[in-house]
Enzyme design. Structure first.
Site, PDB file in Angstrom:
ATOM      1  N   THR A 198       0.821  -1.212   0.000  1.00 49.44           N
ATOM      2  CA  THR A 198       0.000   0.000   0.000  1.00 49.44           C
ATOM      3  C   THR A 198       0.855   1.262   0.000  1.00 49.44           C
ATOM      4  O   THR A 198       0.343   2.357  -0.204  1.00 49.44           O
ATOM      5  CB  THR A 198      -0.923   0.037   1.227  1.00 49.44           C
ATOM      6  OG1 THR A 198      -0.126  -0.042   2.422  1.00 49.44           O
ATOM      7  CG2 THR A 198      -1.905  -1.128   1.210  1.00 49.44           C
ATOM      8  N   ALA A 215       2.132  -8.270   7.837  1.00 51.33           N
ATOM      9  CA  ALA A 215       2.558  -8.854   9.110  1.00 51.33           C
ATOM     10  C   ALA A 215       1.372  -9.367   9.924  1.00 51.33           C
ATOM     11  O   ALA A 215       1.502 -10.350  10.667  1.00 51.33           O
ATOM     12  CB  ALA A 215       3.336  -7.821   9.926  1.00 51.33           C
ATOM     13  N   GLU A 216       0.204  -8.732   9.781  1.00 51.12           N
ATOM     14  CA  GLU A 216      -0.967  -9.176  10.529  1.00 51.12           C
ATOM     15  C   GLU A 216      -1.387 -10.593  10.153  1.00 51.12           C
ATOM     16  O   GLU A 216      -2.027 -11.297  10.939  1.00 51.12           O
ATOM     17  CB  GLU A 216      -2.150  -8.228  10.294  1.00 51.12           C
ATOM     18  CG  GLU A 216      -2.071  -6.926  11.051  1.00 51.12           C
ATOM     19  CD  GLU A 216      -1.020  -5.984  10.489  1.00 51.12           C
ATOM     20  OE1 GLU A 216      -0.593  -5.080  11.217  1.00 51.12           O
ATOM     21  OE2 GLU A 216      -0.628  -6.153   9.311  1.00 51.12           O
ATOM     22  N   THR A 274       7.266  -5.951   8.625  1.00 52.63           N
ATOM     23  CA  THR A 274       7.153  -5.409   7.273  1.00 52.63           C
ATOM     24  C   THR A 274       7.419  -3.905   7.229  1.00 52.63           C
ATOM     25  O   THR A 274       7.040  -3.164   8.131  1.00 52.63           O
ATOM     26  CB  THR A 274       5.763  -5.705   6.686  1.00 52.63           C
ATOM     27  OG1 THR A 274       4.768  -5.352   7.650  1.00 52.63           O
ATOM     28  CG2 THR A 274       5.627  -7.173   6.356  1.00 52.63           C
ATOM     29  N   ASP A 339       1.533  -3.947  18.614  1.00 52.67           N
ATOM     30  CA  ASP A 339       1.432  -3.402  17.260  1.00 52.67           C
ATOM     31  C   ASP A 339       1.920  -1.963  17.213  1.00 52.67           C
ATOM     32  O   ASP A 339       1.383  -1.133  16.483  1.00 52.67           O
ATOM     33  CB  ASP A 339      -0.012  -3.504  16.741  1.00 52.67           C
ATOM     34  CG  ASP A 339      -0.133  -3.233  15.251  1.00 52.67           C
ATOM     35  OD1 ASP A 339       0.910  -3.168  14.569  1.00 52.67           O
ATOM     36  OD2 ASP A 339      -1.264  -3.054  14.766  1.00 52.67           O
ATOM     37  N   LYS A 366       3.966   4.792  16.692  1.00 56.29           N
ATOM     38  CA  LYS A 366       2.725   4.459  17.384  1.00 56.29           C
ATOM     39  C   LYS A 366       2.851   4.460  18.901  1.00 56.29           C
ATOM     40  O   LYS A 366       1.873   4.696  19.606  1.00 56.29           O
ATOM     41  CB  LYS A 366       2.253   3.068  16.939  1.00 56.29           C
ATOM     42  CG  LYS A 366       1.457   3.015  15.651  1.00 56.29           C
ATOM     43  CD  LYS A 366       0.879   1.598  15.517  1.00 56.29           C
ATOM     44  CE  LYS A 366       0.085   1.429  14.248  1.00 56.29           C
ATOM     45  NZ  LYS A 366      -0.473   0.048  14.175  1.00 56.29           N
ATOM     46  N   TRP A 427      -0.338   6.148  10.190  1.00 53.40           N
ATOM     47  CA  TRP A 427       0.383   6.427   8.938  1.00 53.40           C
ATOM     48  C   TRP A 427       0.162   7.847   8.438  1.00 53.40           C
ATOM     49  O   TRP A 427       0.929   8.329   7.595  1.00 53.40           O
ATOM     50  CB  TRP A 427      -0.050   5.447   7.846  1.00 53.40           C
ATOM     51  CG  TRP A 427      -1.485   5.619   7.429  1.00 53.40           C
ATOM     52  CD1 TRP A 427      -2.552   4.965   7.935  1.00 53.40           C
ATOM     53  CD2 TRP A 427      -1.991   6.540   6.469  1.00 53.40           C
ATOM     54  NE1 TRP A 427      -3.711   5.421   7.345  1.00 53.40           N
ATOM     55  CE2 TRP A 427      -3.392   6.392   6.432  1.00 53.40           C
ATOM     56  CE3 TRP A 427      -1.404   7.486   5.620  1.00 53.40           C
ATOM     57  CZ2 TRP A 427      -4.221   7.135   5.598  1.00 53.40           C
ATOM     58  CZ3 TRP A 427      -2.229   8.241   4.782  1.00 53.40           C
ATOM     59  CH2 TRP A 427      -3.621   8.066   4.774  1.00 53.40           C
ATOM     60  N   HIS A 635     -17.220  -5.008   7.640  1.00 54.18           N
ATOM     61  CA  HIS A 635     -18.658  -4.766   7.663  1.00 54.18           C
ATOM     62  C   HIS A 635     -19.172  -4.242   9.003  1.00 54.18           C
ATOM     63  O   HIS A 635     -20.380  -4.137   9.189  1.00 54.18           O
ATOM     64  CB  HIS A 635     -19.401  -6.047   7.283  1.00 54.18           C
ATOM     65  CG  HIS A 635     -19.087  -6.530   5.900  1.00 54.18           C
ATOM     66  ND1 HIS A 635     -19.566  -5.903   4.769  1.00 54.18           N
ATOM     67  CD2 HIS A 635     -18.308  -7.547   5.458  1.00 54.18           C
ATOM     68  CE1 HIS A 635     -19.123  -6.529   3.696  1.00 54.18           C
ATOM     69  NE2 HIS A 635     -18.344  -7.522   4.076  1.00 54.18           N
TER      70      HIS A 635
END
Length: 705
Positions: A198, A215-216, A274, A339, A366, A427, A635
């Protein structure tokens, strides 16, 4: 190819068809504040610039972060505090995208190049908005299931008549800047693993640099350099070892392997790490700086139960731009368990610290701490909290390590921890103004409940939330724009925003800061004190960062509008997408421009929600668990409002149609892949019952800002 590029699992298939590779230079400098030179886009060694902090001597926006230092500061100053209220629309163009738009447009010689969903590339006349060409790399729709955070793309790189784009399904393409023709294409990944891309590529010394994500879902991270003219592999740096005993594709991995357990889940999943976003480059030192991400699994007691820092997770790497060999590294979060990636904006600057000039690297990753490092040596100069962080009390400057409080230790019990998995900053691009000396951070304040047995979304649906909140700091949850003084390491000013997730930031020599917001506004602030000077309602949530450029004496501000990305499964109560269609488009403004035409209103639901609360049966409860594990991030979950279909029509369409979609993949080309490989027929029946009963997206016990 050097020794670092060995044991390459990706398929190399360059396709070459070269035309004229050089575009003419832009017109002479106009509308600029006085300043010095900047990193050039000419990446040949003979023409490399000499200072990473210098400015670009033209009126374009030629790089992802404007210059190689990634400061996102422009010296254009026609738009100033005393006339910014005259800013209006110059032109707009719909991209026919209804998901997240995250790209930073690139403007070179009067042309704008940008990306939309599914890695599609567009070229426009930057003055008039005329679309010149577009290219669809035809990413397979079913690849959407391999990504954590929507089918987004953060932009292209432009160099010597070529436009470089990395696709969501892991390819790197070179396009002719004149007409969009494919010049060459390489596959950068192992297609049997759930890799995605991305991020925007960068061009450094004739090489195109690109990382990846995943990585997830369990992959091994790396960053690669390809020859910009041919697509040939130049070097590759793996960010984590393959196993404790190798193979070690380069010496840095042998040292890293000593910081991982002999056993643990990382050996089966690839470890993670990553390099999915941030990069910066110092041409004087010839160092490329890359941020790396989290491990897999997130929890270190599962990933590497024997302990260790797990290098090079959540780290800043300084790599030789020619060879890919590591000069130094700094790990922001050793043995990361939350994370807390270090993939956020990396910015280079020259600062006076303790009365001495220092060449520094800055990052607000983060984990909630703002880091200032010497960019030649990696020495930690300072680290202070820019956001609430309860997992660590401080960073020990003598060791460079965070001092953990124990609040983040969740191997045996649930813990409420600040920051959340979204981080104190994600990000969304940070900016730095050398005029004010301030960094501008799109900051977040929200906790996460980490659990050894359950999965919680933030602090929603936690049955013992009151207990977990005891002793926690009193925090005003939500999104902020924060101006941070990196020398004094303290907050200069902040603005509280209506929604949690908002856009990246642009700073200009007009002493202005631009930022879009989820509620559909482009805001302009005073760079010195945060006073809001002007707001333009666009009707579409903005998460991308604005840019600025000048053509024929007119300064323009451009930004992509379209909400989505990692939080596309939820909308803040103030989100523009509650009322208006999420009509993704490029918006370009100038002084004396027009009002922004608003997108169509969002259609009312045609199907009423099921009776709530539903009658819970064992089958419905199991279906609810299957939904949370497989469906909720697209969703909606815990009562959140998604951008994608909220599945309220499932009861009307019936089981047979539901099965065709979920198991047969009849909507795969639109991104809804088949789940037949993970769901049994019994699972599907339970899932259908839960959704039809309205048990799939029941409200949580706390509110999302």
């Amino acid at each position: 190819m050097n020794d670092i590029a060995t044991n390459d699992s990706a398929t190399m298939k360059p396709r070459m068809s070269f035309k004229g590779m050089a575009l003419p230079c832009t017109a002479a400098l106009v509308l600029m504040a006085a300043g010095c030179k900047a990193p050039s886009d000419d990446a040949s060694p003979s023409t490399e610039p000499t200072a990473a902090n210098e400015r670009v001597e033209n009126t374009d926006w030629p790089r992802h972060g404007y210059n190689a230092a990634e400061q996102r500061f422009s010296p254009l100053a026609q738009i100033q505090q005393n006339n910014v209220h005259e800013l209006g629309l110059a032109w707009t163009h719909s991209l026919q995208d209804y998901r997240g738009l995250e790209a930073t447009p690139i403007v070179v010689d009067g042309r704008m190049y940008l990306t939309g969903n599914w890695s599609r590339v567009y070229a426009f006349d930057a003055a008039t908005g005329e679309r010149l060409w577009s290219h669809d790399p035809e990413v397979p729709g079913e690849w959407a299931r391999k990504g954590c955070c929507d089918v987004v793309n953060r932009g292209v790189a432009v160099w010597q008549g070529q436009v470089f784009v990395a696709t969501f399904d892991g390819r790197l393409l070179a396009l002719d800047a004149e007409d969009g023709t494919v010049l060459w294409e390489v596959d950068t990944i192992d297609r049997q693993r759930p890799y995605t891309i991305t991020g925007a590529p960068r061009v450094v010394r004739g090489n195109v640099i690109i990382g990846n994500g995943g990585a997830e879902f369990g992959v091994r991270g790396y960053i690669t350099a390809y020859d910009a003219m041919t697509g040939e592999l130049a070097w590759r740096f793996y960010t984590v070892p393959a196993a404790p005993d190798g193979p070690f594709e380069h010496p840095e991995l042998e040292a890293a392997a000593k910081t991982w357990s002999e056993d643990g889940a990382w050996r089966e999943t690839g470890g993670g790490g990553t390099a999915w976003d941030s990069m910066a480059y110092d041409p004087e030192l010839n160092l490329l700086y890359v941020g790396t991400g989290n491990g897999h699994p997130h929890a270190r007691h599962l990933r590497s139960p024997g302990g260790g820092d797990n290098l090079y997770l959540s780290s800043i790497l300084a790599l030789d731009a020619d060879t890919g060999r590591m000069a130094w590294h700094y790990q922001t979060t050793p043995a990361d368990s939350w994370d807390y990636t270090a993939t956020q904006s990396i910015i280079l600057a020259d600062l006076h610290i303790d009365g001495k000039p220092r060449q520094v690297l800055m990052q607000a990753p983060k984990n909630g701490f703002f880091y200032v490092l010497d960019r030649a040596s990696g020495e930690l100069l300072s680290a202070e909290k820019y956001a609430t962080a309860t997992w660590a009390s401080h960073v020990d400057l003598s060791t460079g390590r965070p001092v953990e409080t124990g609040q983040g230790e969740y191997s045996e019990q649930d813990r409420l921890v600040y920051p959340s998995e979204l981080g104190g900053h994600n990000w969304h691009s940070m900016a730095f103004s050398p005029q004010t000396g301030l960094a501008y951070i799109p900051a977040l304040e929200i906790p996460w409940v980490y659990s050894p047995t359950d999965f919680y979304l933030f602090d929603l649906n936690v049955p013992h939330l009151d207990e977990l909140r005891r002793g926690q700091p009193d925090v005003d949850h939500g999104g902020y724009l924060r101006a941070w003084d990196p020398v004094r390491q303290k907050l200069a000013w902040e603005v509280r925003l209506p929604a949690l997730i908002n856009g990246g930031v642009l700073a200009t020599a007009g002493d202005l800061v631009f930022q879009g917001s989820q509620d559909g506004y482009l805001h302009v602030y005073s760079a010195t004190d945060g006073t809001r000077l002007h707001s333009i309602f666009t009707g579409v949530g903005i998460i991308a960062a604005p840019i600025t450029y000048a053509i024929n004496g007119t300064q323009y501000i451009a930004v992509l509008a379209g909400y989505g990305g990692a939080t596309h499964f939820m909308l803040s109560p103030s989100a523009a997408a509650h009322e208006y269609q999420n009509d993704g488009r490029i918006l370009v403004f100038r002084l004396g421009g027009e009002a922004v035409p608003l997108p169509p209103k969002r259609a009312a639901k045609t199907v009423e929600a099921a009776v709530n609360p539903p009658t819970m049966t064992p089958d419905i409860q199991r279906g609810q668990e299957i939904y949370l594990r497989n469906c909720g991030f697209c969703h909606g979950m815990s009562g959140t409002t998604p951008l994608l279909p909220d599945l309220s029509r499932v009861r009307v369409m019936g089981y047979d149609a539901f099965r065709l979609i979920v198991m047969e993949g009849v909507l795969a080309t639109r991104g809804m892949a088949s789940f037949s490989d993970v769901l049994s027929e019994e699972d599907l029946e339970n899932l259908y019952q839960a959704i039809a009963a309205g048990a799939h997206n029941t409200p949580g016990t706390a509110d999302i800002p």
